[in-house]
Design an enzyme around this catalytic site. Structure first.
Site, mmCIF file in Angstrom:
data_model
loop_
_atom_site.group_PDB
_atom_site.id
_atom_site.type_symbol
_atom_site.label_atom_id
_atom_site.label_comp_id
_atom_site.label_asym_id
_atom_site.label_seq_id
_atom_site.Cartn_x
_atom_site.Cartn_y
_atom_site.Cartn_z
ATOM 1 N N LYS B 63 10.340 4.489 0.285
ATOM 2 C CA LYS B 63 9.167 3.613 0.200
ATOM 3 C C LYS B 63 9.415 2.364 1.034
ATOM 4 O O LYS B 63 10.547 1.864 1.115
ATOM 5 C CB LYS B 63 8.939 3.246 -1.267
ATOM 6 C CG LYS B 63 7.667 2.454 -1.538
ATOM 7 C CD LYS B 63 7.503 2.190 -3.041
ATOM 8 C CE LYS B 63 6.237 1.395 -3.325
ATOM 9 N NZ LYS B 63 6.073 1.110 -4.770
ATOM 10 N N SER B 138 1.722 2.319 -6.687
ATOM 11 C CA SER B 138 1.845 1.869 -5.313
ATOM 12 C C SER B 138 2.753 2.744 -4.457
ATOM 13 O O SER B 138 2.831 2.545 -3.245
ATOM 14 C CB SER B 138 2.378 0.447 -5.288
ATOM 15 O OG SER B 138 3.641 0.409 -5.911
ATOM 16 N N SER B 162 4.065 2.385 -10.937
ATOM 17 C CA SER B 162 3.919 2.748 -9.532
ATOM 18 C C SER B 162 4.696 3.982 -9.101
ATOM 19 O O SER B 162 4.538 4.428 -7.971
ATOM 20 C CB SER B 162 4.340 1.561 -8.660
ATOM 21 O OG SER B 162 3.494 0.469 -8.901
#
Lengths: 143, 475
Positions: B63, B138, B162
């Protein structure tokens, strides 16, 4: 006349619930359903007692320049969320310790200097740099 | 069977499996040469009789709020466009040391703020199950890329849902470990008391192997735990060796506040089916009421926006990141941040600035921390009476891009949560996946992985491969 009556009614209900909540001096595991229901009244009461956010002042504090359009667009959203935050105002938290973080170790390491091997990479990321200084514009404060 | 001549070129084609203009991993893919040189190095190690490590050749996504020294790390934000960190995050370093090939960075909501990955400053990410839908957020890019089999596993971060929510939307396994189990060094801070680096895999075994790789104390993170890391892999038994009631005696609590009004009927149905499956495996399943559960969301948001307004003050355009030129320092700060941050981030910083202001601190931030104590205690008691708790991972399956819902189920640091695909609801070409969330006691990831593995391996008629991959395999 009508609004005055409503206010009196709400106040009476709030008082009644406050009285009832005194039967639960310590909240150790869960919130009694009555307290949960109490949130809606307290939310209204608490929100009116705390001044609403002053967005231009907040933007100044946060060092974010907002356009007038942004202020106009963001203000009602922030107000809505802050009011929703107000749910927490009515809970009896008198004897509850705040949890600053998860219960976890805090393993501090010794206070000893270390050399970072990639100093050049740090400097390469600086937008305005003149060896050996990071350049910033003049500092003025009107406050 | 050289990796560099056989496997990697095929793997390269997988990286572009999701079509433009909705890639999930495209922003920071390295040159093909970088991947091929990785493969050649591994070939050389193998030829020399060296142990290349358990992750040799495994494609790993990271990420974009987790720092990588050889690729940009932007946290999905214009303020860090082109920023290259001078170090690898500890979790990335550990994966690399074990032979993992960090193939690219994945898209995300800006600084982790959002639940659809639509708040990325760079692009929208498609859900591999239905490209008109969001992957969740996210960590939407990390989940989508594993779901699309672009990567074998990926790293995400979880502050308030997330990892878990995109795992549910994309039909993959997502694990948020105990706070402190994985070093946060090199994870760009959102809310430091809540942030955790989490793992995605297409199976529980892969996810557990990844967790084992990155877990353990790190001197660069004072909140990382010195507790020993157990061998998570020892829990993954072959399904054929399981007895008929492999989870006999396990106490499962279904959080009843998570299956009431406001939850999609298809999701409730899938969760109830999962509960039945647990019973078939020998568990006792009962409903658990956590009245304080509903307080979690506002408390979470207050804590998260407060901490983020403080954390994000470091992005001032001075030492790194995009700078807007100005004659005065205040204008440089204000302009750089105004231009660099997106709308959602600005809003949260402003709310956090408000809740930390003099006169409001006690009314908001302190009270939220007190509520956190109440909720933590509720979960502790529930986890004394049950071995695991279960709930939907999200109130619905993936919604359309642009639909803009924004309310993940909030969870609390100190516990561990794993999301398993457990069923489908109608939508898309082949249905949309629904995730089951399992909550376990702190630092007991091994048990959660064991239970999850057995659940997964015994779930019949469910294979969580999105159509975009299934079609490719068939060809």
């Amino acid at each position: 006349m009508t609004s005055k009556g409503l206010l009196r009614g709400a106040s009476l209900t709030a008082n009644a619930v406050w009285h009832r909540s005194s039967f639960f001096p310590k909240v150790t595991v869960s919130v009694h359903p009555k307290l949960v229901k109490f949130q809606s009244f307290s939310s209204t009461t608490a929100c009116s007692s705390l001044p609403p956010p002053d967005l231009p002042r907040l933007a100044k504090t946060a060092q974010i320049s907002l356009t007038p359009n942004e202020v106009e667009e963001i203000a009602p959203k922030i107000q809505q969320v802050i009011e929703w935050f107000g749910q927490l105002q009515g809970i009896d938290l008198e004897s509850v310790e705040p949890s600053i973080r998860a219960e976890t170790e805090n393993n501090l390491r010794g206070n000893a200097p270390e050399t970072f091997d990639h100093r050049d990479a740090l400097i390469a990321s600086v937008p305005s740099y003149e060896e050996p200084y990071i350049k910033v514009p003049r500092v003025l404060s009107m406050d | 069977m050289l990796l560099s001549t056989l496997q990697t070129p095929r793997s390269l084609s997988r990286l572009t499996r999701l079509p433009h203009p909705l890639p999930s991993a495209a922003p920071h893919l390295p040159d093909d040469d970088v991947l091929l040189s990785h493969a050649r190095r591994l070939d050389a190690q193998i030829a020399a009789g060296e142990d290349p490590g358990p992750f040799a050749g495994v494609l790993v996504g990271v990420k974009d709020n987790i720092c990588t020294a050889d690729m940009p790390s932007t946290a999905g934000s214009r303020i860090l466009e082109g920023y290259r960190a001078p170090f690898d995050a500890t979790a990335v370093k550990r994966v690399r040391e074990l032979g993992g090939v960090v193939v690219g960075k994945t898209n995300m909501d800006e600084f982790g703020m959002g639940s659809t990955t639509e708040a990325s400053a760079f692009q929208v990410t498609a859900n591999p199950w239905d490209e008109s839908r969001v992957p969740g957020g996210s960590s939407g890019g990390s989940a989508a890329a594993v779901s699309a089999r672009q990567f074998v596993v990926s790293l995400g971060s979880d502050t308030g849902g997330s990892v878990r929510q995109p795992a549910s939307f994309c039909g993959v396994v997502g694990l948020k470990p105990t706070y402190g189990r994985v070093s946060r060094f090199g994870l760009m801070a959102y809310a430091s008391s809540l942030d955790a680096i989490g793992c995605f895999g297409s199976s529980v075994a892969d996810t557990g192997i990844l967790l084992h790789a990155i877990a353990g104390h790190d001197r660069f993170d004072a909140t990382s735990s010195k507790q020993d890391v157990p061998d998570f892999q020892s829990h993954f038994h072959s399904v054929s060796s399981l007895e008929s009631k492999p989870l006999k005696g396990l106490r499962v609590g279904l959080i009843c506040e998570t299956i009431d009004d406001g939850i999609d009927a298809g999701v409730i149905s899938a969760i109830r089916a999962a509960a039945l499956h647990f019973e078939e495996l020998g568990c006792s399943v009962n409903e658990v009421s956590l009245p304080s559960f509903s307080l979690g969301l506002p408390a979470y948001y207050i804590l998260a926006v407060s901490e983020s307004s403080s954390n994000l003050s470091r992005y001032d355009g001075i030492r790194y990141g995009n700078q807007v030129y100005a004659d005065e320092l205040d204008s440089l700060y204000g302009g750089s941040r105004a231009k660099g941050f997106g709308s959602e981030v600005k809003m949260r910083i402003l709310m956090g600035t408000y809740s930390l202001s003099a006169g409001y601190y006690d009314a908001y931030y302190k009270r939220a921390q007190q509520v956190r104590t109440i909720i933590r205690n509720s979960f502790k008691e529930a986890l004394n009476q049950n071995d695991i708790l279960i709930s939907p991972a999200a109130p619905s399956a993936a919604y359309k891009i642009g639909e803009k819902k924004n309310s993940p189920l909030a969870m609390y640091a100190g516990d561990i949560m794993t999301v398993l695909p457990c069923g489908f609801v109608e939508g898309g070409h082949a249905g949309l996946p629904v995730g089951l969330q399992m909550i376990g006691a702190a630092f007991n990831e091994g048990e959660l992985l064991r239970v999850g593995h057995i659940f997964e391996q015994t779930l019949e008629n469910c294979r969580f491969v999105p159509p975009i991959v299934a079609d490719d395999i068939a060809y």
